[in-house]
Design a protein around this motif. Sequence first.
Motif, PDB file in Angstrom:
ATOM      1  N   LEU A 207       0.813  -1.213   0.000  1.00 53.14           N
ATOM      2  CA  LEU A 207       0.000   0.000   0.000  1.00 53.14           C
ATOM      3  C   LEU A 207       0.846   1.263   0.000  1.00 53.14           C
ATOM      4  O   LEU A 207       0.650   2.176   0.799  1.00 53.14           O
ATOM      5  N   GLY A 208       1.792   1.327  -0.930  1.00 56.56           N
ATOM      6  CA  GLY A 208       2.489   2.578  -1.178  1.00 56.56           C
ATOM      7  C   GLY A 208       1.648   3.441  -2.102  1.00 56.56           C
ATOM      8  O   GLY A 208       0.443   3.235  -2.274  1.00 56.56           O
ATOM      9  N   GLN A 232       2.075  -2.487   7.406  1.00 56.08           N
ATOM     10  CA  GLN A 232       1.877  -1.329   8.281  1.00 56.08           C
ATOM     11  C   GLN A 232       0.392  -1.122   8.566  1.00 56.08           C
ATOM     12  O   GLN A 232      -0.407  -0.906   7.646  1.00 56.08           O
ATOM     13  N   ASP A 233       0.023  -1.164   9.852  1.00 59.49           N
ATOM     14  CA  ASP A 233      -1.381  -0.980  10.208  1.00 59.49           C
ATOM     15  C   ASP A 233      -1.889   0.407   9.840  1.00 59.49           C
ATOM     16  O   ASP A 233      -3.066   0.582   9.522  1.00 59.49           O
ATOM     17  N   THR A 247      -9.244  -5.556   5.404  1.00 64.15           N
ATOM     18  CA  THR A 247      -7.791  -5.377   5.487  1.00 64.15           C
ATOM     19  C   THR A 247      -7.167  -6.569   6.194  1.00 64.15           C
ATOM     20  O   THR A 247      -7.763  -7.152   7.102  1.00 64.15           O
ATOM     21  N   VAL A 248      -5.949  -6.920   5.777  1.00 63.55           N
ATOM     22  CA  VAL A 248      -5.213  -8.035   6.372  1.00 63.55           C
ATOM     23  C   VAL A 248      -3.751  -7.626   6.474  1.00 63.55           C
ATOM     24  O   VAL A 248      -3.163  -7.167   5.491  1.00 63.55           O
ATOM     25  N   ASN A 249      -3.178  -7.778   7.669  1.00 62.96           N
ATOM     26  CA  ASN A 249      -1.749  -7.511   7.816  1.00 62.96           C
ATOM     27  C   ASN A 249      -0.993  -8.675   7.182  1.00 62.96           C
ATOM     28  O   ASN A 249      -1.160  -9.831   7.573  1.00 62.96           O
ATOM     29  N   SER A 369      11.407   2.923   5.130  1.00 65.30           N
ATOM     30  CA  SER A 369      10.807   2.385   6.353  1.00 65.30           C
ATOM     31  C   SER A 369       9.424   1.806   6.098  1.00 65.30           C
ATOM     32  O   SER A 369       8.904   1.039   6.910  1.00 65.30           O
ATOM     33  N   GLY A 370       8.813   2.164   4.968  1.00 63.29           N
ATOM     34  CA  GLY A 370       7.480   1.686   4.648  1.00 63.29           C
ATOM     35  C   GLY A 370       6.365   2.410   5.368  1.00 63.29           C
ATOM     36  O   GLY A 370       5.195   2.028   5.265  1.00 63.29           O
TER      37      GLY A 370
END
Length: 379
Positions: A207-208, A232-233, A247-249, A369-370
């Motif tokens: 999700l960039g 990243q939450d 959404t799924v981590n 770092s994302g």
Amino acid sequence: MKVKAAVLHALGASQPYAETKPLVIEEVELAPPGAGEVLVEVKAAGLCHSDLSVINGSRPRPTPMVIGHEAAGVVAECGPGVEDLNPGDKVVMVFVPSCGSCLPCAEGRPALCEPGAEANTAGTLLSGERRLERPGATPDSMLHHHMGVSAFAEYAVVSRRSLIKVDDEELSHEEAALFGCAVLTGVGAVVNTAKVPPGSSVAVLGLGGVGLNALLGAKLAGARHIIAMDLQDSKLNLASELGATGTVNAADENAIEAVKDLTGGGVDFAFELAGSVRAMEQAYRVTKRGGTTVSAGLPHPDHRWDLQQVNMVAEERTIKGSYIGSCVPVRDIPRYIELYRQGQLPVDRLMSDVLDLQEINMGFDRLASGKTVRQVIRF
């Protein structure tokens, strides 16, 4: 003319970039535009993972190089033969200059332009020329262009075929810059490459800036399930705000099963936009039988994905690559800008920070770092 620019002298820099400073702000010489070229005053340029991939060596390119490929600006001067642009015109830069005459261009696939790809790999403009050099004019003073753009500079000379005129005067330069890469690549992967039909189920992995644009594209296409996956939450929360139905981590050990539970067995289309083999493996596994897995990620050339061929055949899977969203820039950028104006592509929500050119190394630390989506340098 002399301009300030961010120069990358060598590949493979290590973090923290704010300390190692792989990008050095220097005063360089920029030659006037040649035939078919345009001098652009750069107003805004986005920090993209494709830039980071050059810095860390994942995308080998010749150095020294002035990097940066997602940008918008104003025409300052037109070279010989450029008659359809004028000084003062607002433009978005496109990082694949299309010659218009090779076979892919003739087939309506300018993203695969062969001379454009050759020029980008060589670090030149479409003409094969270089217009950047260090002061002093020695044989070793020439600098390479990044993707025909080299946007991390106050001015850039680019091919006319790298520019799309923007008639919307209310669109800020910072917003306009996003349409040159993040929007084209993300939305285009959904609507051009995959051609997602209404009612489909979609998963977006990574999700960039590109991934969240793919999510917006899936919503625009009328997908009934849009599952967002990331490490990243904070990005998962933003995805929910932008239209994700679940959404799924991606770090969760049961991530694959969670997506299948949310979608009744898997998705019709999965989009890998993280540029990692692990993300590609997850994307393939959350795709249902008969479904399509699309990747616009660009991992290191040495990275390989182990595919079980019999599974692909027995389940009639489709695997597709998507480069710059399989776009036709002169068609797609005006369309996407109009959809933004209508509120259907809220790409402004993806802008994390506005930086000064001097902060560029710190900005790439944040990107690595994302934890950021899209940072934009304002000139």
